[in-house]
Enzyme design. Structure first.
Site, PDB file in Angstrom:
ATOM      1  CG  HIS A  99      32.213  44.344  56.335  1.00  0.00           C
ATOM      2  ND1 HIS A  99      30.945  44.888  56.249  1.00  0.00           N
ATOM      3  CD2 HIS A  99      33.077  45.381  56.209  1.00  0.00           C
ATOM      4  CE1 HIS A  99      31.043  46.188  56.092  1.00  0.00           C
ATOM      5  NE2 HIS A  99      32.317  46.522  56.058  1.00  0.00           N
TER       6      HIS A  99
ATOM      7  CD  GLU B 243      30.313  42.559  40.572  1.00  0.00           C
ATOM      8  OE1 GLU B 243      30.612  41.420  40.946  1.00  0.00           O
ATOM      9  OE2 GLU B 243      30.829  43.104  39.572  1.00  0.00           O
TER      10      GLU B 243
ATOM     11  CG  HIS C  87      34.508  39.204  44.189  1.00  0.00           C
ATOM     12  ND1 HIS C  87      33.799  38.674  43.152  1.00  0.00           N
ATOM     13  CD2 HIS C  87      34.704  40.495  43.862  1.00  0.00           C
ATOM     14  CE1 HIS C  87      33.559  39.601  42.242  1.00  0.00           C
ATOM     15  NE2 HIS C  87      34.103  40.720  42.650  1.00  0.00           N
TER      16      HIS C  87
ATOM     17  CB  CYS D 152      37.381  40.808  37.665  1.00  0.00           C
ATOM     18  SG  CYS D 152      36.315  42.206  37.270  1.00  0.00           S
TER      19      CYS D 152
ATOM     20  CG  HIS E 124      37.878  43.494  42.803  1.00  0.00           C
ATOM     21  ND1 HIS E 124      38.288  42.292  42.261  1.00  0.00           N
ATOM     22  CD2 HIS E 124      36.590  43.651  42.416  1.00  0.00           C
ATOM     23  CE1 HIS E 124      37.293  41.751  41.567  1.00  0.00           C
ATOM     24  NE2 HIS E 124      36.249  42.562  41.647  1.00  0.00           N
TER      25      HIS E 124
ATOM     26  CG  HIS F 215      32.222  44.929  43.803  1.00  0.00           C
ATOM     27  ND1 HIS F 215      32.534  45.833  42.817  1.00  0.00           N
ATOM     28  CD2 HIS F 215      32.727  43.736  43.404  1.00  0.00           C
ATOM     29  CE1 HIS F 215      33.197  45.210  41.849  1.00  0.00           C
ATOM     30  NE2 HIS F 215      33.334  43.939  42.188  1.00  0.00           N
TER      31      HIS F 215
END
Length: 117
Positions: free
Chosen positions: A69, A107, A14, A25, A29, A31
């Site tokens: 994914h 996360e 995201h 952020c 990136h 998680h």
């Protein structure tokens, strides 16, 4: 009060594009998320459960098909923060299982967001 919980895991990317460009952020990136659903009841059913854990299998299917994914910016209407995800999963679960009392989303191993009305 009886309380049960179950964890579900998925990986996704995201980007929080509404943040300043120098915020970490704001960059693309990913998680390894953990979603924990909590259900509560004042009494147990005839089988001695708040709810049979097997009944929660549709949440795994939903997460696997819609979130795992994926790029969350393409999946969610609200910014894909852990807080918004916790509320989203809570509303999805509560519509199916009225015993749903909270949902937590992680996360990272040290961070959690929770939605509990």
């Amino acid at each position: 009060m009886f309380r049960i919980s179950k964890e579900f895991h998925f990986s996704a990317s995201h980007q929080l594009t509404h943040l300043p460009t120098d915020h970490q952020c704001a960059r693309l990136h990913g998680h390894n998320y953990i979603v924990m659903v909590e259900l509560t009841a004042e009494s147990l059913d005839a089988d001695g459960f708040v709810r049979d854990y097997h009944d929660l299998a549709p949440l795994k299917t939903y997460i696997d098909e819609r979130f795992d994914h994926r790029h969350l910016n393409d999946v969610m209407e609200a910014p894909s923060t852990a807080e918004n995800m916790a509320r989203h999963f809570f509303e999805w679960c509560r519509a199916r299982w009225p015993e749903t009392s909270a949902v937590r989303v992680s996360e990272t191993p040290k961070t959690w967001a929770e939605y509990r009305p």
